[in-house]
Design a protein around this motif. Structure first.
Motif: not given
Length: 240
Positions: A24-35, A50-57, A59-66
């Motif tokens: 999960x990318x750090x900083x994911x906020x909002x009601x949907x993220x909390x749920x 993890x930092x978003x940069x870790x997920x970017x690396x 990711x195979x699609x580039x669309x991980x959304x965190x």
């Protein structure tokens, strides 16, 4: 296999698949993220921020959304598993793909089939897209809820369906009007590839050919669009 994207991970948690961990990318906020975080915690699955940069690396699609989930490779059903589910039913719906090679079409078709309550989807081992991370994402996780069988020979699969009392229709040009065809009961719809359509031998093995009437200058529809029209015409007839 990596399952990427908020909706795909959410749908994954509803299944019995073994999930190794979720990033999960750090900083994911909002009601949907909390749920979603609450659902992940309740599932007992190991998760890690993890930092978003870790997920970017990763990711195979580039669309991980965190969100990236790590699971075992997709487990296909057997053709007989799909057939067995239909034996006790008066009505069933199965979709057979004959040469659909575009992953985007396959992902969309999986989503259509799952939303329509189809009993299963049959694809070929050869000349066909497979269920990959990208297909899983495009299907919005629907592949986790749909029986998908991968067979060596589509023609033999069609014969097996017919032997078990399932009426098979090829969705192809030159057939009867789909809106005037009785699609109640046990039905399988065979959809051809993007450029080739349904194989000629497969056409001969089908019980009938149904066609979507077209009024424009282009004489064909995208495979996933055609499948959606065909599948939901079956649903419409049964509900009416």
């Amino acid at each position: 296999m990596k399952i990427e994207g908020r909706n795909s991970v959410r749908e994954l948690l509803k299944t019995k698949k073994t999930v190794d961990k979720i990033l999960i990318a750090n900083g994911m906020r909002g009601a949907e993220a909390e749920t979603l975080l609450r659902d992940i915690k309740n599932s007992g699955v190991k998760y890690q921020f993890a930092d978003k940069s870790v997920l970017d690396k990763e990711s195979d699609t580039g669309r991980h959304q965190g969100y990236i989930a790590f699971v075992s490779d997709y487990k296909y059903a057997e053709l007989q598993d799909i057939i067995n589910v239909t034996k006790s039913k008066e009505e069933c719906l199965i979709v057979v793909l004959d040469g659909v090679e575009d992953p985007h079409n396959l992902g969309s078709i999986i989503r259509v089939c799952e939303c329509a309550g189809a009993d299963g989807l049959i694809i070929g081992k050869h000349r066909s897209a497979s269920v990959t991370d990208a297909v899983m994402r495009i299907s919005e996780g629907s592949a986790n809820h749909l029986r998908i069988a991968k067979v060596v020979n589509i023609n033999q699969a069609v014969e097996s369906l017919k032997e078990n009392g399932i009426w098979t229709y090829a969705l192809e040009l030159g057939g009867g009007d789909i809106y005037k065809t009785d699609l109640k009961g046990k039905v399988a719809i065979v959809v051809g590839g993007e450029d080739t359509g349904v194989n000629k031998l497969t056409l001969k093995k089908c019980d009938g050919v149904i066609t979507i009437p077209l009024a424009g200058k282009v004489n064909s529809l995208n495979a996933s669009v055609a499948t959606g029209i065909g599948v939901f015409e079956v649903v419409r007839q049964r509900r009416s």
